[in-house]
Design a protein around this motif. Structure first.
Motif, short mmCIF file in Angstrom:
data_model
loop_
_atom_site.label_atom_id
_atom_site.label_comp_id
_atom_site.label_asym_id
_atom_site.label_seq_id
_atom_site.Cartn_x
_atom_site.Cartn_y
_atom_site.Cartn_z
N GLU A 1 0.82 -1.31 0.05
CA GLU A 1 0.04 0.14 -0.04
C GLU A 1 0.87 1.24 0.07
O GLU A 1 0.25 2.31 0.38
CB GLU A 1 -1.03 -0.04 1.31
N GLY B 1 -10.85 3.35 2.69
CA GLY B 1 -9.90 3.89 1.51
C GLY B 1 -10.29 5.05 0.95
O GLY B 1 -9.89 5.53 -0.13
N ARG C 1 -5.00 2.90 -0.85
CA ARG C 1 -5.70 1.61 -0.86
C ARG C 1 -5.79 1.31 -2.33
O ARG C 1 -6.03 1.89 -3.26
CB ARG C 1 -7.04 1.30 0.24
#
Lengths: 470, 470
Positions: free
Chosen positions: A175, A307, A331
């Motif tokens: 990520e 996210g 994300r």
């Protein structure tokens, strides 16, 4: 149903043909009163149906960009064609927009208060040099090796651990994307998120280059005032409901240019608003570790479970700014798209810069350096504040960061002060540049991080003395 | 006249409103059969006149993207709205286009013939490491200092001297921009030159990532065949006359993927064509010094007097590729625009990378290294060629570069061979990827620069053996 399918194929072509033609005129390749190619020829050249070209000509005629003469064909209307010499024209294609902050900072100055950069003398240069030599012993082939596009795995693992331990951010190495500085990160994010007419919320004032980047993508900027108390969340919610912004670009911790910090209680609430209104929060956080009292509140990213926050952490600013190392946390699915944008932009940040940063960053020396740097910056800030107080100017003392955001007395015209200061080799940034509305004409940004103590004292005395002459 | 002025103000808004609405539908934010906001509401949200929104709705209706129901308002047509999950859709917004070459190269392989990179073991690593340490002694504050956006002046001066002495290019330091690798250079050039429907001439085959970049800007690619004899200049002239291309992206010296070199006599003629048809030649030249016999002909840039060639010289590839240092040479006014684009992209290439490159580049050791490297690459190439000859495959022996461009017998399906090879940890690039037309299905690119001699021999034997099973 057939009609829909057909039109969907032809329509983007219509728009493209239209834009192609206006571009040619705007660039001056087709000039005023020039006869345009026939529909047949242009359709052949562009490999599209004649009807599509006919429609484009029709629209251009309706828009007054071309005219018809004696049924002999289409001609360019005067005013549709611009000269290539863009300095003469007010209408500049968006991709040529300039970067005024960069231009101000390009001018050398003895009293340098326009650079939000740390004086290289405050960095542990000798130690860094020794350290780099060790890195080369450790990775003898680093000069011959490319990084992966997403960034060195060892660095991403270390940073994800760091974010977990220091800022309570739950992040896997997958990520994180390593970019060459925060500006590249903003650029890549803008590229994957923004299109023409999209709305972006920006703080007022805000980092001017970010505005340049968003505007270049055709986005519309809607300002959100930032004050020492943070944002007015009711107003933010109303703006989100009304404008459906794609994103809110924010710098909520030791904000540039003001130094303000958005309080903890607002952070959770704003993340909830972002989720509700599907507006990404782009949290630019380069000054987090430059605090003077208590450490600042946790990043917005820590409150995000869905996210809706992209976190830009460009901490190389106070470690080794010359390395240009920045980490972007976000994300799926944004990460996949960011990696593609990065691969087209430069195919990955140089591995050598990542390895040097990694090893210095994990060394015990870093924490010592940070402690000393905070003290030095606070001393710098206080010198500047003493001179501001002596002049009777107004500002809010920041809890961290590199800048003071100063309100001048109304009778001082900033452009005139700027001109006088430039002549005397004193550099600062007029506040107007940071304002999405182009107002805030009696504010200026003074950076206390780059000049040394003597230059700060002397330069500020000269600057306030010049202002008194106005 | 009033009408023209009015329409010029409103028209770009019409297009922007139209694009804003189609974007929302394409992203699935407005989904099929969803009721759209009223004209009044949308006009308020976008701060445009209601008539502009009305026109946009009208156009969307004509295009079948929205429909009207019972006079109660506008609704999204099925098929106009795409899901955000872009893997399921054939229609992908251009800014999300993937980079297939980068994806192929991301897969690790024991027999690595897909990377047009030099084996790090062939670089003078120990010497480089020692050298870097000297650079840090010379510039102790280099880690704390930003470069100017255009690039370090000392480096640009050195390179302009080098270009003058070695390649007879008349260049001032102001006509050079330092970028982070050639790919960034191509990206910046595309950004300032290309718009939707613009035509770009590209060689066929060509560097696939350049095509990805041009397509992302909305450009249309028109292929120019490259052969061992160069281009067919009559055809090139016909294409320039017909398509009025903005630029011709070329890699005329030890071309990637074929290894071909455009002969000297064509270079002068093509520059004349470029001037006549106002088509910029973008000369990408990363493999110039990797020759096996005679040095290659002078760059196109040397023949240009009118500013119609942009020269990309990414020689760090065989010096220290990990540094990602590239120089772009071009004349005013393009240079001004490139600098602005660079300033927004990343605010300048890291100074440390520029200083390391500068000092190694000017060291006497470089010429020795180059001589050895040429011999090593030639040995690599010959091993690969021996195995190709044994298999009876066809290729044209290149005079330099890092790749062989190989025609497989028609009965071998490349996708099947690719699949088998991937299983056996052998990497190559299917030729189709380099073809703007997506044909050339029985060609492959084999890079001989990255694997060592043993891996080359063994890997090629395995690869040709796998092909025999098909």
């Amino acid at each position: 149903m057939k009609k829909i399918a057909e039109v969907q194929q032809t329509h983007p072509l219509f728009r493209q043909v239209y834009e192609f033609m206006t571009n040619r005129m705007e660039r001056g390749e087709w000039s005023a009163h020039e006869k345009l190619p026939s529909i047949r020829l242009l359709a052949e050249e562009l490999k599209v149906h004649r009807l599509t070209v006919f429609k484009a000509y029709k629209q251009l005629k309706e828009d007054g960009k071309v005219y018809v003469k004696d049924k002999s064909g289409y001609y360019v209307s005067p005013g549709s064609s611009l000269s290539l010499d863009f300095e003469e024209n007010a209408v500049v294609p968006s991709y040529l927009l300039s970067n005024p902050l960069s231009e101000i900072q390009r001018v050398p100055a003895k009293y340098q208060f326009s650079q939000a950069l740390i004086d290289p003398n405050l960095l542990p240069n000798l130690y860094l040099s020794d350290y780099v030599k060790k890195v080369f012993d450790l990775y003898p082939k680093v000069m011959g090796t490319y990084s992966t596009v997403q960034g060195d795995e060892e660095l991403r693992e270390t940073l994800s651990r760091h974010f977990r331990e220091h800022h309570r951010l739950q992040l896997s190495p997958e990520e994180l994307l390593i970019t060459s500085g925060a500006q590249q990160a903003i650029n890549l994010i803008a590229k994957i998120l923004l299109g023409p007419m999209d709305t972006v919320l920006v703080e007022r004032p805000t980092y001017s280059v970010a505005m340049d980047i968003f505007r270049r993508e055709g986005a519309r900027l809607v300002p959100v005032d930032i004050t020492p108390e943070g944002y007015d969340l009711e107003k933010v919610e109303a703006l989100m409901a009304k404008h459906k912004p794609r994103m809110f670009y924010m710098n909520p911790t030791h904000h540039n240019p003001t130094g303000y910090t958005v309080p903890a209680r607002q952070r959770k609430l704003l993340v909830e608003l972002a989720e509700r209104y599907r507006c990404l929060l782009v949290e630019d956080d380069p000054f987090r570790d430059m605090y003077f009292g208590e450490p600042p509140p946790t990043p917005f990213f820590a409150y995000d479970t869905e996210g809706w926050v992209i976190y830009i952490s460009s901490f190389s600013k106070y470690v080794a700014p010359g390395l240009r190392i920045c980490a972007v946390a976000c994300r799926f699915p944004f990460m996949e798209r960011l990696i593609t944008a990065k691969s087209l932009a430069d195919n990955g940040t140089p591995l050598i810069n990542q390895k040097i940063f990694l090893h210095y960053y994990t060394s015990p020396r870093l924490q010592q350096h940070l402690g000393k740097l905070r003290i030095a910056l606070q001393v710098h800030k206080e010198i500047m504040e003493e001179e501001l107080a002596a002049a009777g100017w107004k500002w809010t003392a920041p809890q961290g960061g590199l800048n003071l955001w100063v309100k001048l007395p109304d009778q001082i015209p900033v452009p005139e002060l700027f001109r006088l200061c430039t002549e005397q080799s004193i550099a600062f940034v007029p506040g107007e540049i940071f304002d999405p509305l182009g107002e805030l004409k009696s504010w200026i940004r003074l950076s206390y991080s780059f000049a040394n103590e003597g230059q700060l004292r002397e330069g500020m005395q000269r600057l306030t003395a010049l202002a008194r002459t106005l």
